[in-house]
Design a protein around this motif. Structure first.
Motif, mmCIF file in Angstrom:
data_model
loop_
_atom_site.group_PDB
_atom_site.id
_atom_site.type_symbol
_atom_site.label_atom_id
_atom_site.label_comp_id
_atom_site.label_asym_id
_atom_site.label_seq_id
_atom_site.Cartn_x
_atom_site.Cartn_y
_atom_site.Cartn_z
ATOM 1 N N ARG A 176 12.143 6.268 -2.183
ATOM 2 C CA ARG A 176 13.289 5.412 -1.867
ATOM 3 C C ARG A 176 14.566 6.232 -1.723
ATOM 4 N N ILE A 191 18.507 4.415 -6.629
ATOM 5 C CA ILE A 191 17.959 3.456 -5.666
ATOM 6 C C ILE A 191 18.966 2.901 -4.663
ATOM 7 N N GLN A 192 20.234 3.148 -4.864
ATOM 8 C CA GLN A 192 21.248 2.627 -3.941
ATOM 9 C C GLN A 192 21.969 3.785 -3.250
ATOM 10 N N ASN A 210 16.669 6.441 1.740
ATOM 11 C CA ASN A 210 18.101 6.112 1.709
ATOM 12 C C ASN A 210 18.946 7.315 2.120
ATOM 13 N N LEU A 222 12.665 -3.391 -12.168
ATOM 14 C CA LEU A 222 13.464 -4.354 -11.416
ATOM 15 C C LEU A 222 13.538 -5.685 -12.165
ATOM 16 N N ARG A 267 20.626 2.975 -10.697
ATOM 17 C CA ARG A 267 21.361 2.525 -9.506
ATOM 18 C C ARG A 267 21.710 3.700 -8.589
ATOM 19 N N ARG A 317 16.796 -2.820 0.751
ATOM 20 C CA ARG A 317 17.211 -3.614 -0.420
ATOM 21 C C ARG A 317 16.527 -4.979 -0.420
ATOM 22 N N VAL A 318 16.481 -5.621 0.724
ATOM 23 C CA VAL A 318 15.890 -6.960 0.819
ATOM 24 C C VAL A 318 14.399 -6.929 0.514
ATOM 25 N N GLU A 329 12.690 -4.552 -1.177
ATOM 26 C CA GLU A 329 12.392 -3.542 -2.184
ATOM 27 C C GLU A 329 11.148 -3.857 -3.008
ATOM 28 N N LEU A 344 19.201 0.183 5.846
ATOM 29 C CA LEU A 344 19.486 0.299 4.411
ATOM 30 C C LEU A 344 19.464 -1.078 3.740
ATOM 31 N N MET A 345 20.022 -2.057 4.420
ATOM 32 C CA MET A 345 20.017 -3.415 3.876
ATOM 33 C C MET A 345 18.585 -3.952 3.806
#
Length: 144
Positions: A59, A122-123, A63, A32, A119, A20-21, A23, A16-17
């Protein structure tokens, strides 16, 4: 076996991280840069809406799968997994309907509302809500 499940949960968190890194390399998201800038004073950008929504759906899907895996690895409970899957599906319908409306109307609800709805798409926010809920349910069932 318990340590293997925790290890796999941690691997999923790192994945998951990584999303994000990386993306900008993995997904088409013209908003973005828009939201990283002084967006209140900028015009709404032109972009390929279909491509953007498909990228955001991908995405959300990735996720969601990783989040479901984390929930399963932590709690090892198929009922929690089924409930989480249902919540993620409902979330997809609700979040994407709102997000599409925001994009279609160029954030007529306001940039702040659009920013936070984006958010949610995407999160992995639902994961941050579901883990404490399931943890509490487990705690209450052990105490009873």
């Amino acid at each position: 076996m318990k340590y293997l499940r925790w290890f796999l949960a941690i691997v999923c968190v790192f994945l998951l991280m990584s999303i994000r890194v990386f993306e900008t390399q993995l997904f088409y998201d013209p908003l973005l840069d828009f939201f990283k800038s002084d967006f209140y004073n900028l015009d709404f950008p032109d972009f390929d809406v279909t491509k953007h929504l498909l990228s955001m759906a991908l995405r959300y899907g990735i996720n969601s799968l990783l989040s479901l895996a984390i929930i399963y690895f932590i709690f090892n409970n198929k009922d929690y997994l089924k409930l989480s899957l249902f919540i993620y599906l409902i979330g997809f319908i609700v979040f994407f309907a709102l997000y599409y409306y925001c994009i279609h109307t160029e954030f007529s609800l306001g940039y702040t509302a659009g920013f936070y709805i984006r958010r949610l798409v995407i999160q992995p926010v639902l994961l941050l809500l579901l883990i404490p809920v399931f943890w509490y349910v487990n705690y209450k069932s052990i105490k009873s």
